[in-house]
Design an enzyme around this catalytic site. Structure first.
Site, PDB file in Angstrom:
ATOM      1  N   ARG A  36       0.814  -1.224   0.000  1.00 22.30           N
ATOM      2  CA  ARG A  36       0.000   0.000   0.000  1.00 22.30           C
ATOM      3  C   ARG A  36       0.842   1.266   0.000  1.00 22.30           C
ATOM      4  NH1 ARG A  36      -2.582   0.272   6.136  1.00 22.30           N
ATOM      5  NH2 ARG A  36      -0.602   0.552   7.199  1.00 22.30           N
ATOM      6  N   GLU A  37       2.144   1.152   0.368  1.00 16.76           N
ATOM      7  CA  GLU A  37       2.921   2.380   0.518  1.00 16.76           C
ATOM      8  C   GLU A  37       4.268   2.368  -0.181  1.00 16.76           C
ATOM      9  OE1 GLU A  37       3.147   5.398   4.303  1.00 16.76           O
ATOM     10  OE2 GLU A  37       2.540   3.324   4.637  1.00 16.76           O
ATOM     11  N   HIS A 444      44.799 -12.956  13.237  1.00 14.60           N
ATOM     12  CA  HIS A 444      45.359 -11.867  14.049  1.00 14.60           C
ATOM     13  C   HIS A 444      45.945 -10.798  13.133  1.00 14.60           C
ATOM     14  CE1 HIS A 444      47.584  -9.921  17.317  1.00 14.60           C
ATOM     15  NE2 HIS A 444      48.611  -9.875  16.478  1.00 14.60           N
TER      16      HIS A 444
END
Length: 465
Positions: A36-37, A444
């Site tokens: 809907r939006e 590391h």
């Protein structure tokens, strides 16, 4: 208009709905999605994504102020709030367009309009061209949720904001009150506080970030106070008096009410599911405090009707919605061996400064379940990469079952923990034990080494503290 028939109809094109639609189409189903939006829903347009873009701006601003520490010079540091917002909106727009493209590419029929469920297997869509009738044996409701509004504390978009106004601010708050200290409240508090707003956070529970492990909450509180925030726990905003240019908040703590003045208030007190006016009750769906009750496979008990994402059981997170969308599409397509999404396997991330991330059980929850546990901790201060980055504040905490070595939970606060958490999520999914994690070689120098050391600490083998 003639009635159109599909194998599967999805209502809502947020991270649950559009992902369900794409997965259904990949599996050969004829799929329609009704929105809907905005394509991408709240997450892409008004939630997860634009907030991260804004928080990135505030993080860079914070680092610019620390330039001297890194041997750098930056003078006349400032910001343009409109430009910060414009960048955030353009990021959202880019992704919104991307969703439309993905649906098209996967041959999903996208319909803009408002859907209702007039009967089983039927969807009626009000579009700007009139009403369109659709049918499908399988319907997925992925209508999401909106900000909860408490009586007397309703947003007006000027002085009292919910997330939408906070993402497109008309002014920079000078004195800001944030009601609620979940992820949304804390992210906005962090953003505006970093840009210089005098920020107060009010939380009704006994600690901020109440779903997190208590130690992480305490660490976050200390960090936020150091950054100048005021934190009020076990407190409640009883009412707001609005006047021109100011809002007076009546805040109750321990039976006493204190009046405090602010120019802006952000309300972040939870969510309400968008489940009304769809016709779900008439079909027989059970609704509990706006959320549709489903089983672990998102089934409603009504044949062919599923509900996923924020419209159903929590945790209310985009990545949970997406996974549920995939799971339901696979169920509908008849795939074997479909696994339900387990809430305890879903990580939560909060992008404040410092970041917070967690998965699985907190120490308190594990004890509550009557388990014997081993807990490990490792501070960022003991990690070479964290110190080199200038980010020595943070910790990683791991919780194991003392009998089986199962990783029950991991909780972190500090730089980039929202990226690190995934290591533990994968570990949990693969049913890793403490032994597997201890024998894994971590590279590391990385922040991830702290994940290793936290496990070692739980078994009294930690090296670097």
């Amino acid at each position: 208009m003639a009635t159109q028939s599909f194998d599967m109809i999805v209502i809502g094109a947020g991270p649950g709905g559009y992902v369900a639609a794409i997965r259904g189409a990949q599996l050969g189903l004829n799929v329609a999605v009704v929105e809907r939006e905005h394509m991408g829903g709240i997450c892409l347009n008004w939630g997860c994504i634009p907030t991260k873009a804004m928080l990135r701006s505030s993080e860079v601003f914070h680092l610019m102020h620390r330039a001297k520490e890194f041997g750098l010079k930056a003078e006349g540091i400032g910001y343009d709030l409109d430009a910060v917002v414009a960048r955030s909106r353009s990021v959202a727009k880019q992704l919104n367009g991307g969703v439309g493209h993905l649906l098209k590419k996967n041959k999903v029929t996208a319909i803009m309009g408002e859907a209702t469920l007039p009967a089983k297997g039927k969807v009626s869509v009000k579009t700007d061209k009139g009403t369109q009738e659709l049918t499908a044996p399988n319907i997925i409701v992925a209508t999401g949720a909106r900000a909860r509004e408490l009586p007397g504390l309703e947003a007006d978009g000027e002085q009292v904001w919910t997330y939408k106004a906070a993402l497109t601010p008309k002014h920079m708050p000078k004195k800001l009150l944030v009601i609620g200290s979940g992820a949304i409240g804390i992210e906005f508090a962090s953003f505006y506080n970093t840009l210089g707003a005098d920020t107060t956070v009010v939380e009704v529970m006994d600690r901020i970030l109440p779903v997190e492990d208590a130690e992480i909450s305490a660490f976050a509180k200390k960090s936020f106070i150091k950054q100048g925030m005021k934190i009020m726990e076990k407190s409640m905003v009883k009412k707001l008096d609005r006047a021109k240019g100011k809002v007076t908040a009546h805040i109750e703590t321990g039976g006493k009410v204190e009046k405090m003045e602010f120019d802006t208030v952000i309300s972040a007190v939870g969510i309400v599911a968008n489940t009304e006016n769809l016709g779900l009750e008439k079909l027989g769906a059970r609704i509990d405090r706006s959320f549709v009750v489903t089983d672990e496979y998102c089934r409603t008990g009504i044949e062919g009707l599923y509900v996923i994402g924020d419209a159903t059981n929590g945790p209310w997170l985009a990545h949970k919605a997406s996974h549920e969308g995939v799971m339901v599409a696979e169920l509908i397509a008849g795939k074997n061996n479909v696994h339900p999404v387990k809430p305890e396997a879903i990580a939560g991330c909060t992008y404040c400064h410092p970041q917070v991330a967690s998965v699985g059980l907190t120490e308190a929850k594990a004890k509550e379940q009557g388990r014997q546990i081993k807990v490990g901790r490792f501070p960022f201060m003991g990690n070479g990469k964290a110190i080199a980055l200038g980010e020595p504040d943070g910790m990683i905490k791991t919780v194991f079952d003392a009998k089986t070595g199962e990783l029950l939970g991991a909780h972190m606060i500090g730089a980039e923990v929202t990226e690190l958490i995934q290591g533990y999520v994968v570990g949990q999914k693969l049913e890793t034990t403490e032994e597997d994690l201890m024998e894994t070689v971590f590279p590391h120098p990385t922040l991830s080494e702290m994940m290793h050391e936290s496990v070692l600490d739980a078994y009294d083998r930690v090296i670097h503290i």
